[in-house]
Enzyme design. Structure first.
Site, PDB file in Angstrom:
ATOM      1  N   CYS A  31      -5.030  -3.128  14.087  1.00 35.80           N
ATOM      2  CA  CYS A  31      -5.492  -4.415  13.528  1.00 35.80           C
ATOM      3  C   CYS A  31      -5.672  -5.499  14.589  1.00 35.80           C
ATOM      4  CB  CYS A  31      -4.502  -4.913  12.491  1.00 35.80           C
ATOM      5  SG  CYS A  31      -4.434  -3.871  11.043  1.00 35.80           S
TER       6      CYS A  31
HETATM    7  N1  COA Z   1      -1.066  -1.004  -9.239  1.00 38.39           N
HETATM    8  C1  COA Z   1      -0.012  -1.394  -9.992  1.00 38.39           C
HETATM    9  N2  COA Z   1       1.254  -1.427  -9.538  1.00 38.39           N
HETATM   10  C2  COA Z   1       1.466  -1.026  -8.281  1.00 38.39           C
HETATM   11  C3  COA Z   1       0.428  -0.599  -7.440  1.00 38.39           C
HETATM   12  C4  COA Z   1      -0.867  -0.582  -7.959  1.00 38.39           C
HETATM   13  N3  COA Z   1      -1.936  -0.205  -7.223  1.00 38.39           N
HETATM   14  N4  COA Z   1       0.945  -0.265  -6.237  1.00 38.39           N
HETATM   15  C5  COA Z   1       2.274  -0.477  -6.309  1.00 38.39           C
HETATM   16  N5  COA Z   1       2.589  -0.937  -7.541  1.00 38.39           N
HETATM   17  C6  COA Z   1       3.925  -1.281  -8.063  1.00 38.39           C
HETATM   18  C7  COA Z   1       5.035  -0.512  -7.376  1.00 38.39           C
HETATM   19  O1  COA Z   1       5.241   0.730  -8.011  1.00 38.39           O
HETATM   20  C8  COA Z   1       6.213  -1.453  -7.529  1.00 38.39           C
HETATM   21  O2  COA Z   1       6.743  -1.281  -8.832  1.00 38.39           O
HETATM   22  P1  COA Z   1       8.321  -1.438  -9.098  1.00 38.39           P
HETATM   23  O3  COA Z   1       8.635  -2.874  -8.759  1.00 38.39           O
HETATM   24  O4  COA Z   1       8.438  -1.124 -10.560  1.00 38.39           O
HETATM   25  O5  COA Z   1       8.985  -0.460  -8.200  1.00 38.39           O
HETATM   26  C9  COA Z   1       5.577  -2.839  -7.473  1.00 38.39           C
HETATM   27  O6  COA Z   1       4.196  -2.658  -7.794  1.00 38.39           O
HETATM   28  C10 COA Z   1       5.695  -3.502  -6.101  1.00 38.39           C
HETATM   29  O7  COA Z   1       5.267  -2.552  -5.098  1.00 38.39           O
HETATM   30  P2  COA Z   1       5.294  -2.891  -3.569  1.00 38.39           P
HETATM   31  O8  COA Z   1       4.734  -1.718  -2.820  1.00 38.39           O
HETATM   32  O9  COA Z   1       6.655  -3.401  -3.210  1.00 38.39           O
HETATM   33  O10 COA Z   1       4.207  -4.058  -3.548  1.00 38.39           O
HETATM   34  P3  COA Z   1       4.109  -5.316  -2.602  1.00 38.39           P
HETATM   35  O11 COA Z   1       4.356  -6.529  -3.377  1.00 38.39           O
HETATM   36  O12 COA Z   1       4.859  -5.124  -1.338  1.00 38.39           O
HETATM   37  O13 COA Z   1       2.540  -5.304  -2.250  1.00 38.39           O
HETATM   38  C11 COA Z   1       1.104  -4.718  -0.424  1.00 38.39           C
HETATM   39  C12 COA Z   1       1.952  -4.201  -1.588  1.00 38.39           C
HETATM   40  C13 COA Z   1       0.567  -3.532   0.347  1.00 38.39           C
HETATM   41  C14 COA Z   1      -0.051  -5.516  -1.011  1.00 38.39           C
HETATM   42  C15 COA Z   1       1.948  -5.634   0.476  1.00 38.39           C
HETATM   43  O14 COA Z   1       3.181  -5.035   0.775  1.00 38.39           O
HETATM   44  C16 COA Z   1       1.258  -5.999   1.762  1.00 38.39           C
HETATM   45  O15 COA Z   1       0.132  -6.463   1.797  1.00 38.39           O
HETATM   46  N6  COA Z   1       1.962  -5.863   2.872  1.00 38.39           N
HETATM   47  C17 COA Z   1       1.453  -6.307   4.130  1.00 38.39           C
HETATM   48  C18 COA Z   1       1.108  -5.172   5.013  1.00 38.39           C
HETATM   49  C19 COA Z   1      -0.356  -4.845   5.101  1.00 38.39           C
HETATM   50  O16 COA Z   1      -1.188  -5.144   4.325  1.00 38.39           O
HETATM   51  N7  COA Z   1      -0.636  -4.110   6.122  1.00 38.39           N
HETATM   52  C20 COA Z   1      -1.956  -3.583   6.306  1.00 38.39           C
HETATM   53  C21 COA Z   1      -2.167  -3.282   7.714  1.00 38.39           C
HETATM   54  S1  COA Z   1      -2.160  -4.772   8.671  1.00 38.39           S
END
Ligand code: COA
Length: 376
Positions: A159
């Site tokens: 990135c």
């Molecule tokens: N649709 C619905 N629910 C989903 C889902 C989807 N596509 N993907 C995950 N979930 C659910 C999970 O199962 C989890 O449920 P639970 O609370 O019952 O266990 C909940 O949503 C939260 O999941 P989590 O993976 O912790 O989500 P998050 O809030 O961390 O968001 C990202 C995920 C990827 C958007 C976020 O972590 C992020 O953007 N991180 C930054 C890193 C990044 O983007 N890096 C890319 C390279 S630079």
């Protein structure tokens, strides 16, 4: 004209694929795949031998990431539940590669905007998360397609490739080894994304950007002085892609999920935000710039929440869309191109003397800052 050894950004270019996938379209396709999978494996799921897949949701995607849509090079096969990958005709070695082609389009726009003749360009860096092949370098193919007499090479810092590319180009200018360097970032991230993975299927989009870094002596009247560049890497397995030329030495895992993008998104979020905010503040201090006075932040485009927190720490208040513009809603995460798209689409309105920051962060971990000041 006399070499000043002071690097500037003369111009930028952007190529955006025509096709775009909305969250609604993406989730409809993904959930059809999930329903089919669960139906096909109903017995095994009932017996506890296979885990049922969970559906995705538009609301989750937008709330968790800020992404509403993403551009892609090939929409139909990605949404086709029997394929869920990009597809196109293989090109012969006599035709330009897909990755080089979109890089050339972005580069041509950057050259045109600077009014730059290719005979005055010395080098091309192809700085991106994925190269289409190991060699010959994509940069050399782009160089040849543009008709540049000089040198080119590829660099991959995930990135942060574009900001690492900008510092490398700026260092050539600072050292006097080049006066005009194109940093091209073609990102066909749809090829490294696992479109069947609920946790990440919504993240990425395709695009290409170009940045023309030059000696101040040859820059167009309107340009951006590069006040300082800073790079940082800290090893982490939290964003990883194990695809590579040695995969066939272990054929049993050649198609495993880790041969595409995988991440621990929560950990990335928590670890990268403080690291990047501190890096920006420290670098601003070194450059004797008051971070709270920055006119605009062009931050890496991975997650709206990450950007909100970083901007708040740097500016000392909640940033509005004018201070920290987002392109996540329409482009998704375009890896190294994200902060450059944000800059490209949101800099014309700034006045001479305004100071801003281009900043990237991501896999590695890697992070880069480029402080710039508007001239002209
Ligand atoms: N649709 C619905 N629910 C989903 C889902 C989807 N596509 N993907 C995950 N979930 C659910 C999970 O199962 C989890 O449920 P639970 O609370 O019952 O266990 C909940 O949503 C939260 O999941 P989590 O993976 O912790 O989500 P998050 O809030 O961390 O968001 C990202 C995920 C990827 C958007 C976020 O972590 C992020 O953007 N991180 C930054 C890193 C990044 O983007 N890096 C890319 C390279 S630079």
């Amino acid at each position: 004209m006399q070499h000043t050894y002071s690097p500037v950004i003369s111009s930028t270019g952007l190529f955006t694929p025509e096709e775009s996938i909305s969250n609604e379209e993406l989730v409809e396709s993904f959930n059809t795949y999930v329903a089919n999978f669960n139906q096909d494996h109903a017995e095994a799921i009932a017996a506890g031998d296979v885990e049922a897949l969970a559906t995705s949701s538009v609301e989750f995607i937008e709330k968790a990431s800020g992404i509403k849509a993403r551009h892609v090079m090939a929409k139909a096969p990605i949404l086709d539940t029997a394929i869920m990958e990009p597809r196109w005709e293989e090109r012969s070695n006599d035709e330009i590669s897909v990755l080089a082609e979109i890089g050339v389009k972005a580069a041509e726009q950057a050259l045109a905007r600077a009014g730059r003749d290719v005979k005055d360009v010395d080098a091309v860096l192809c700085a991106a998360s994925n190269m289409q092949r190991p060699y010959p370098a994509m940069a050399i193919e782009i160089q040849q397609a543009l008709g540049i007499d000089g040198f080119g090479f590829d660099m991959n810092v995930a990135c942060s490739s574009a900001t690492f590319g900008i510092q490398t180009a700026a260092d050539y200018v600072r050292a006097g080894n080049a006066k005009s360097v194109l940093v091209v970032s073609p990102e066909i991230t749809s090829g490294h994304l696992n479109w069947r993975d609920r946790d990440s299927h919504f993240i990425f989009g395709d695009v290409a950007t170009a940045v023309l870094v030059e000696d101040a002596s040859m820059a167009p009247a309107k340009h951006w002085n590069i006040l300082g560049t800073k790079l940082k890497t800290v090893f982490s397995n939290n964003i990883r892609n194990n695809f590579g030329y040695l995969n066939k030495a272990t054929p049993e895992t050649v198609d495993a999920a880790d041969k595409l993008f995988i991440q621990e998104g929560r950990k990335v979020f928590k670890e990268v935000v403080p690291m990047v905010a501190q890096m920006i503040i420290d670098e601003a201090e070194r450059l004797e710039i008051d971070p709270t006075g920055l006119r605009r932040l062009w931050l890496h485009q991975a997650n709206a929440g990450m950007n909100r927190l970083i901007a708040q720490k740097v500016l000392g208040h909640e940033a509005n869309a004018d201070e920290s513009p987002t392109v996540l809603d329409t482009y998704g995460n375009t890896s190294s191109a994200g902060s450059i798209i944000a800059f490209h689409l949101n800099h014309d309105d700034l006045a001479a003397g305004d100071t801003g920051l281009i900043c990237s962060f991501g896999a590695g971990y890697s992070a880069g800052t480029v402080f710039v000041r508007a001239v002209g």
